[in-house]
Design a protein around this motif. Structure first.
Motif, PDB file in Angstrom:
ATOM      1  N   VAL A  80      77.275 -45.132  14.548  1.00  0.00           N
ATOM      2  CA  VAL A  80      77.843 -44.212  13.561  1.00  0.00           C
ATOM      3  C   VAL A  80      79.347 -44.451  13.454  1.00  0.00           C
ATOM      4  CG1 VAL A  80      78.177 -41.777  12.935  1.00  0.00           C
ATOM      5  CG2 VAL A  80      76.095 -42.483  14.151  1.00  0.00           C
ATOM      6  N   ARG A  81      79.857 -44.374  12.230  1.00  0.00           N
ATOM      7  CA  ARG A  81      81.291 -44.342  11.999  1.00  0.00           C
ATOM      8  C   ARG A  81      81.588 -43.048  11.259  1.00  0.00           C
ATOM      9  NH1 ARG A  81      80.833 -47.403  15.176  1.00  0.00           N
ATOM     10  NH2 ARG A  81      81.791 -49.423  15.537  1.00  0.00           N
ATOM     11  N   GLN A  82      82.800 -42.537  11.472  1.00  0.00           N
ATOM     12  CA  GLN A  82      83.189 -41.285  10.848  1.00  0.00           C
ATOM     13  C   GLN A  82      84.512 -41.467  10.115  1.00  0.00           C
ATOM     14  OE1 GLN A  82      84.261 -37.685  13.290  1.00  0.00           O
ATOM     15  NE2 GLN A  82      82.384 -36.957  12.295  1.00  0.00           N
ATOM     16  N   ALA A 109      82.419 -50.274   7.948  1.00  0.00           N
ATOM     17  CA  ALA A 109      81.511 -49.693   8.944  1.00  0.00           C
ATOM     18  C   ALA A 109      80.288 -50.587   9.128  1.00  0.00           C
ATOM     19  CB  ALA A 109      81.095 -48.283   8.527  1.00  0.00           C
ATOM     20  N   ARG A 110      79.729 -51.079   8.019  1.00  0.00           N
ATOM     21  CA  ARG A 110      78.587 -52.009   8.118  1.00  0.00           C
ATOM     22  C   ARG A 110      79.001 -53.276   8.869  1.00  0.00           C
ATOM     23  NH1 ARG A 110      78.250 -50.661   2.691  1.00  0.00           N
ATOM     24  NH2 ARG A 110      76.591 -49.185   2.236  1.00  0.00           N
ATOM     25  N   ARG A 111      80.189 -53.814   8.548  1.00  0.00           N
ATOM     26  CA  ARG A 111      80.675 -55.020   9.224  1.00  0.00           C
ATOM     27  C   ARG A 111      80.771 -54.792  10.726  1.00  0.00           C
ATOM     28  NH1 ARG A 111      84.553 -57.258  11.615  1.00  0.00           N
ATOM     29  NH2 ARG A 111      85.979 -55.501  11.508  1.00  0.00           N
ATOM     30  N   GLN A 112      81.116 -53.557  11.128  1.00  0.00           N
ATOM     31  CA  GLN A 112      81.211 -53.203  12.544  1.00  0.00           C
ATOM     32  C   GLN A 112      79.843 -52.909  13.164  1.00  0.00           C
ATOM     33  OE1 GLN A 112      84.011 -49.954  13.023  1.00  0.00           O
ATOM     34  NE2 GLN A 112      85.613 -51.029  11.914  1.00  0.00           N
ATOM     35  N   GLY A 113      78.783 -52.999  12.374  1.00  0.00           N
ATOM     36  CA  GLY A 113      77.438 -52.776  12.892  1.00  0.00           C
ATOM     37  C   GLY A 113      76.913 -51.359  12.742  1.00  0.00           C
ATOM     38  N   ALA A 114      77.641 -50.497  12.055  1.00  0.00           N
ATOM     39  CA  ALA A 114      77.201 -49.114  11.871  1.00  0.00           C
ATOM     40  C   ALA A 114      76.081 -49.041  10.841  1.00  0.00           C
ATOM     41  CB  ALA A 114      78.364 -48.232  11.430  1.00  0.00           C
ATOM     42  N   VAL A 115      75.194 -48.079  11.029  1.00  0.00           N
ATOM     43  CA  VAL A 115      74.113 -47.838  10.075  1.00  0.00           C
ATOM     44  C   VAL A 115      74.178 -46.414   9.510  1.00  0.00           C
ATOM     45  CG1 VAL A 115      72.575 -49.575  11.052  1.00  0.00           C
ATOM     46  CG2 VAL A 115      72.453 -47.214  11.890  1.00  0.00           C
ATOM     47  N   ARG A 116      75.215 -45.686   9.910  1.00  0.00           N
ATOM     48  CA  ARG A 116      75.364 -44.307   9.454  1.00  0.00           C
ATOM     49  C   ARG A 116      76.852 -43.957   9.386  1.00  0.00           C
ATOM     50  NH1 ARG A 116      73.764 -39.353   8.825  1.00  0.00           N
ATOM     51  NH2 ARG A 116      74.457 -37.705  10.197  1.00  0.00           N
ATOM     52  N   MET A 117      77.204 -43.159   8.354  1.00  0.00           N
ATOM     53  CA  MET A 117      78.582 -42.715   8.162  1.00  0.00           C
ATOM     54  C   MET A 117      78.584 -41.194   8.033  1.00  0.00           C
ATOM     55  SD  MET A 117      81.790 -43.798   7.490  1.00  0.00           S
ATOM     56  CE  MET A 117      81.922 -45.244   6.457  1.00  0.00           C
ATOM     57  N   THR A 118      79.538 -40.555   8.700  1.00  0.00           N
ATOM     58  CA  THR A 118      79.673 -39.103   8.614  1.00  0.00           C
ATOM     59  C   THR A 118      81.115 -38.745   8.281  1.00  0.00           C
ATOM     60  OG1 THR A 118      80.131 -38.819  10.980  1.00  0.00           O
ATOM     61  CG2 THR A 118      77.810 -38.717  10.300  1.00  0.00           C
ATOM     62  N   LEU A 119      81.306 -37.492   7.903  1.00  0.00           N
ATOM     63  CA  LEU A 119      82.645 -36.971   7.640  1.00  0.00           C
ATOM     64  C   LEU A 119      82.568 -35.453   7.629  1.00  0.00           C
ATOM     65  CD1 LEU A 119      82.782 -35.835   4.434  1.00  0.00           C
ATOM     66  CD2 LEU A 119      82.682 -38.283   4.010  1.00  0.00           C
ATOM     67  N   ARG A 120      83.723 -34.839   7.692  1.00  0.00           N
ATOM     68  CA  ARG A 120      83.845 -33.385   7.566  1.00  0.00           C
ATOM     69  C   ARG A 120      84.810 -33.124   6.431  1.00  0.00           C
ATOM     70  NH1 ARG A 120      84.560 -31.257  13.710  1.00  0.00           N
ATOM     71  NH2 ARG A 120      84.537 -29.245  12.653  1.00  0.00           N
ATOM     72  N   VAL A 121      84.493 -32.108   5.629  1.00  0.00           N
ATOM     73  CA  VAL A 121      85.326 -31.760   4.482  1.00  0.00           C
ATOM     74  C   VAL A 121      85.361 -30.241   4.377  1.00  0.00           C
ATOM     75  CG1 VAL A 121      83.387 -31.983   2.858  1.00  0.00           C
ATOM     76  CG2 VAL A 121      85.731 -32.199   2.005  1.00  0.00           C
ATOM     77  N   LEU A 122      86.494 -29.705   3.978  1.00  0.00           N
ATOM     78  CA  LEU A 122      86.587 -28.262   3.810  1.00  0.00           C
ATOM     79  C   LEU A 122      85.765 -27.835   2.602  1.00  0.00           C
ATOM     80  CD1 LEU A 122      90.363 -27.776   4.634  1.00  0.00           C
ATOM     81  CD2 LEU A 122      88.388 -27.240   6.082  1.00  0.00           C
TER      82      LEU A 122
END
Length: 168
Positions: A80-82, A109-122
């Motif tokens: 996971v990357r955030q 993120a894909r280049r780094q091998g991640a298969v999921r992306m997350t974030l937080r937003v107000l």
């Protein structure tokens, strides 16, 4: 569409990124108080140049950034990357710079091998939420009234999206 060029941040971008961060500060997206002098360094041990992608105008002026990191140091979470920060200068808004940064972050993120992306937003940041939703992010959780900002309670919204196969 954006005329911005997206590239990895360099240590020499620190002054421009710090100024951009201060210029774009708003209670619409920040839970921290408005920055006041003397300003903290933009880069530190938790905010290193390699965590950032920057957007530049054709003249080389930094007009945006996105911060992309693993959400935890745990090995079981390294897929996971955030996104922990996205800013676009006022003069570059409405030109696709934020979208370009978001897409570049997903590619990185894909280049780094991640298969999921997350974030937080107000919750009250409707422009950011609309951008994220248009790029495939979905609300995965809400902490109601998590922050008290500018005289009112504001939700903390967790969003995420897949970047590839979650089979393993």
């Amino acid at each position: 569409m954006s005329e911005s060029h997206i590239r990895p941040a360099l240590r020499t971008d620190e002054a421009a990124l710090g100024e951009l961060d201060r210029d774009t500060w708003s209670p619409l997206h920040s839970v921290q108080p408005r920055p006041t002098p003397p300003y903290d360094p933009f880069f530190d041990s938790n905010h290193r140049p390699e965590h950032f992608l920057v957007a530049e105008d054709a003249d080389g002026t930094v007009v945006g950034y996105v911060r992309l990191i693993p959400p935890t140091p745990l090995a079981c979470n390294q897929h996971v990357r955030q996104i922990q920060g996205l800013a676009v200068a006022g003069r570059a808004r409405g030109r696709g710079t934020g979208r370009a940064l978001l897409r570049a972050a997903c590619d990185e993120a894909r280049r780094q091998g991640a298969v999921r992306m997350t974030l937080r937003v107000l919750g009250h940041n409707k422009p950011a939420r609309a951008l994220y939703e248009s790029e495939g992010f979905a609300v995965e959780g809400v902490l109601p009234g998590e922050f008290y900002l500018d005289g009112r309670y504001v939700d903390d919204v967790m969003m995420g999206r897949g970047l590839g196969s979650l089979t393993g």
